[in-house]
Design a protein around this motif. Structure first.
Motif, mmCIF file in Angstrom:
data_model
loop_
_atom_site.group_PDB
_atom_site.id
_atom_site.type_symbol
_atom_site.label_atom_id
_atom_site.label_comp_id
_atom_site.label_asym_id
_atom_site.label_seq_id
_atom_site.Cartn_x
_atom_site.Cartn_y
_atom_site.Cartn_z
ATOM 1 N N ARG A 1 6.421 -8.171 20.061
ATOM 2 C CA ARG A 1 6.366 -9.393 19.275
ATOM 3 C C ARG A 1 6.458 -9.113 17.777
ATOM 4 O O ARG A 1 7.130 -9.846 17.043
ATOM 5 C CB ARG A 1 5.080 -10.155 19.608
ATOM 6 C CG ARG A 1 5.171 -10.838 20.966
ATOM 7 C CD ARG A 1 3.831 -11.013 21.645
ATOM 8 N NE ARG A 1 3.982 -11.675 22.937
ATOM 9 C CZ ARG A 1 4.412 -11.057 24.043
ATOM 10 N NH1 ARG A 1 4.721 -9.761 24.003
ATOM 11 N NH2 ARG A 1 4.534 -11.723 25.180
ATOM 12 N N TYR B 1 8.019 -6.799 16.209
ATOM 13 C CA TYR B 1 9.375 -6.434 15.805
ATOM 14 C C TYR B 1 10.435 -7.352 16.415
ATOM 15 O O TYR B 1 11.631 -7.063 16.313
ATOM 16 C CB TYR B 1 9.667 -4.986 16.202
ATOM 17 C CG TYR B 1 8.980 -3.969 15.335
ATOM 18 C CD1 TYR B 1 9.593 -3.456 14.193
ATOM 19 C CD2 TYR B 1 7.699 -3.534 15.635
ATOM 20 C CE1 TYR B 1 8.951 -2.530 13.395
ATOM 21 C CE2 TYR B 1 7.047 -2.606 14.843
ATOM 22 C CZ TYR B 1 7.675 -2.105 13.721
ATOM 23 O OH TYR B 1 7.033 -1.190 12.928
ATOM 24 N N ASN B 2 9.990 -8.438 17.089
ATOM 25 C CA ASN B 2 10.932 -9.361 17.732
ATOM 26 C C ASN B 2 11.928 -8.623 18.629
ATOM 27 O O ASN B 2 13.149 -8.772 18.508
ATOM 28 C CB ASN B 2 11.690 -10.180 16.679
ATOM 29 C CG ASN B 2 10.797 -11.177 15.976
ATOM 30 O OD1 ASN B 2 9.865 -11.724 16.578
ATOM 31 N ND2 ASN B 2 11.063 -11.433 14.698
ATOM 32 N N ARG C 1 12.176 -8.868 21.936
ATOM 33 C CA ARG C 1 12.434 -9.500 23.222
ATOM 34 C C ARG C 1 13.928 -9.584 23.535
ATOM 35 O O ARG C 1 14.387 -9.181 24.608
ATOM 36 C CB ARG C 1 11.812 -10.891 23.236
ATOM 37 C CG ARG C 1 12.081 -11.687 24.513
ATOM 38 C CD ARG C 1 11.435 -13.066 24.444
ATOM 39 N NE ARG C 1 11.795 -13.863 25.598
ATOM 40 C CZ ARG C 1 12.911 -14.578 25.691
ATOM 41 N NH1 ARG C 1 13.771 -14.573 24.678
ATOM 42 N NH2 ARG C 1 13.188 -15.279 26.777
#
Length: 651
Positions: free
Chosen positions: A275, A277-278, A280
């Motif tokens: 989350r 470092y984004n 997903r």
């Protein structure tokens, strides 16, 4: 929701074209092309390349191996399984022959009522044979089911009893670690597979033998024709299995990577960074690429398997037609009575099924046997590297002396220690100082009886420790390390473990915990000293890193040994707990030998001896005042740390 299902419901963003995509794909391909030594598919290539004739040649040895393991696990269940399966096969033959007699009576001339009455005794025999065969098969299945966990448990206990006595240095070699991993995982699973496949092989052999006896009794031509007819379908089954083996070499690495990425997406350990470092979208894209590659491989396997089964089934169908053509010819020419022909139909159906299963069982026995060899090889390697069996029982030492001790790890080109000599007596504290990789922990492990020197010797009160049994020697040693174990037990047992043979009251355990500043922390757990320290079990609790280290320190203190070795014992402790730990060491120093490793040099200034190590060599040796006066490495490091606690105004 799993990562796979999430991907199927949420659209995966399309990767933009450009150099970054190319770099990502190149990196992924490079990772996937790395040699994959997964223990579940180690012998895939050998399974593909080995001819079936070679498999048959190795079958007797593997069968002896399987029944030997089963016999050691449970003689009663092994004997019951073998006897019952063979008896079931005999009743199969008896039932088929009795069926023929029933048909002889039914196809004879005369009134139907008279024919049924005359066939009644044979019909009762058929029913008795069916009941007996069913009862024997059920009993054999029960015996086999009882045997399965006993074989697995016996194999695992035996393997652990051997490997748990291996020298600690064995774990430093990659080859032994890999071999142990294969033996513990795929090898133990293969033991179950080998025994089960061998018993299934025996079962189908008994069934086929019963059918063969029946067919030979009816007409000698029927048996060879049955074998020729059933072989193609058996070949198709083996070919389909080997197609999957071959495909596994292509998708295995990708499957492992997809599992790893899915695990990182799904579970808490990586959730904060995913989350923060984004990650997903990035991880889902790579996950989707891997799944697509695996899917394509699986579809190719399905086509290859279907082709093999179609060819095998078609040839088997032609062979079966030939069998029935032969039956018809024998019947027309008068070489075979109608009752015998009908019985032969039943026998051919039973025999064909048994023969196809038998061929598949042979293939499975061979495959499992390859992985069982991993256990045998690991056991042989381990037995050659067992800890020594001493000739004398050591007493608690008053003095420990190292004479020109060296140690070189097997996988290393340079020694981790070289020519270290020292003497430490009861009541003294010796501190080991140096940068990472200087040999401090290696020296501590030699002093703690975990490693044997590859050069020089260690003496306890003048006696060479090479004559001691390591386990008896370590009874006098307590070790507190930064690399501590997180035992999935209660807090009480986490403190007491390692000192179980010694009587201890709850008050003794609490005193040890207080010395490590762990008592109040334990009382704050959901169930106090009865709290289970593992969240994977109901009601479990997971302490923090610092709390675990307090428990490790309490465990070392509770051992109450005359030699205590502390390897960075306060790395994760807060200042209060660190102060309590070193206060305990100072208060009890007079009654024991203390070996201390720490980067916080303020905690070693009271040591009787300080050894400064660098790349396995002793650079400096003396007490704090001597080393500070010498102005060498120790003085430099001490001043460097002290400057962090001294402001410019104070200076």
């Amino acid at each position: 929701m799993s990562a796979r299902s999430e991907q199927s419901t949420a659209p995966v963003p399309r990767q933009p074209a450009g150099p970054e995509v190319d770099g990502e794909e190149v990196e992924q391909d490079a990772l996937l092309e790395m040699e994959d030594d997964n223990h579940w598919h180690k012998y895939t290539t050998q399974m593909i390349d080995t001819r079936f004739v070679t498999v048959l040649a190795r079958l007797p040895r593997l069968a002896r191996l399987a029944f030997g393991m089963a016999w050691r696990a449970s003689r009663r269940d092994t004997a019951a399984t073998v006897v019952l399966q063979v008896a079931s096969g005999l009743f199969t033959a008896f039932g088929l022959l009795a069926t023929q007699q029933v048909l002889v009576h039914l196809f004879s001339s005369g009134l139907t009522r008279d024919k049924v009455i005359s066939a009644l005794p044979s019909l009762l025999l058929v029913m008795a044979a069916a009941v007996a065969r069913g009862g024997l098969s059920t009993a054999a299945g029960y015996a086999q089911a009882r045997l399965k966990p006993r074989v697995r448990n016996a194999a695992e206990v035996h393997l652990l009893s051997v490997t748990s006595r291996v020298q600690l240095s064995a774990y430093d070699t990659e080859s032994y670690a890999d071999a142990l991993d294969r033996a513990r995982n795929r090898g133990l699973y293969a033991v179950e597979e080998l025994v089960n496949a061998t018993i299934d092989l025996l079962t189908n052999t008994a069934r086929f033998a019963a059918v063969a006896i029946t067919l030979l009794t009816i007409h000698p031509l029927l048996l060879p024709v049955l074998i020729v007819a059933a072989l193609p379908e058996g070949w198709g089954a083996v070919r389909a299995a080997r197609a999957e083996y071959q495909a596994s070499t292509r998708w295995l690495a990708r499957a492992r990577w997809s599992w790893t990425l899915g695990h990182q997406l799904a579970y808490r350990r990586h959730a904060p960074e995913v989350r923060a470092y984004n990650l997903r979208g990035y991880l889902l894209r790579r996950f989707g690429v891997l799944l697509g590659q695996i899917e394509r491989t699986e579809l190719e396997v399905a086509r290859e398997q279907t082709t093999a089964r179609v060819i095998g089934g078609s040839l088997a169908g032609i062979g079966t037609a030939g069998v029935y053509a032969l039956l018809a010819w024998l019947l027309i020419e008068g070489h075979l009575p109608l009752a015998a022909a009908v019985t032969a139909v039943f026998a051919l159906q039973t025999g064909g099924s048994a023969l196809r299963n038998l061929i598949f069982n042979v293939n499975k026995v061979f495959e499992s046997g390859l992985y069982v060899n991993d256990i045998q090889d690991t056991e042989t390697t381990t037995l050659a590297r067992q800890e020594r069996t001493g000739t004398s029982t050591p007493a608690a030492p008053e003095e420990i002396r190292l004479e020109d001790v060296s140690l070189t790890y097997e996988s290393a080109e340079k020694p981790a220690l070289a020519g270290v000599s020292l003497t430490v007596r009861r009541g003294q504290t010796i501190a080991l100082v140096g940068e990472n990789g200087s040999g401090k922990s290696t020296l501590a492990k030699i002093l703690g009886g975990l490693y044997e020197p590859t050069g020089g010797r260690m003496l306890w009160d003048g006696a060479d420790t090479a004559s001691f049994t390591p386990e008896e020697m370590r009874e006098h040693i307590a070790t507190i390390s930064q690399d501590f174990a997180r035992w999935p037990f209660t807090a009480r047992e986490a403190v007491r473990i390692g000192a179980e043979p010694r009587p201890a009251t709850q008050a003794d355990i609490e005193d040890s915990a207080r010395a490590a500043e762990a008592h109040d922390m334990i009382l704050g757990l959901p169930n106090g000293y009865a709290t289970l320290l593992d969240t994977s079990f109901k009601g479990g609790h997971d302490p923090s890193q610092g709390q675990w280290q307090r428990l490790a320190a309490a465990r070392g203190f509770h051992r109450d040994a005359p030699v205590i070795i502390c390897d960075e014992p306060s790395a994760a402790l807060d200042p209060r707990a660190e102060h309590a730990l070193f206060q305990y060491l100072r208060d009890g120093a007079a009654g024991r030998i203390t070996v201390l490793i720490t980067h916080r040099l303020a905690n070693v200034r009271d040591a009787d001896q300080i050894l400064v190590l660098d790349h396995g060599h002793v650079l400096e040796h003396g007490d704090h005042d001597q080393l500070m006066a010498a102005g060498g490495v120790y003085a430099e490091l001490f001043a460097l740390q002290a400057s962090g606690y001294t402001s410019e105004r104070e200076a």
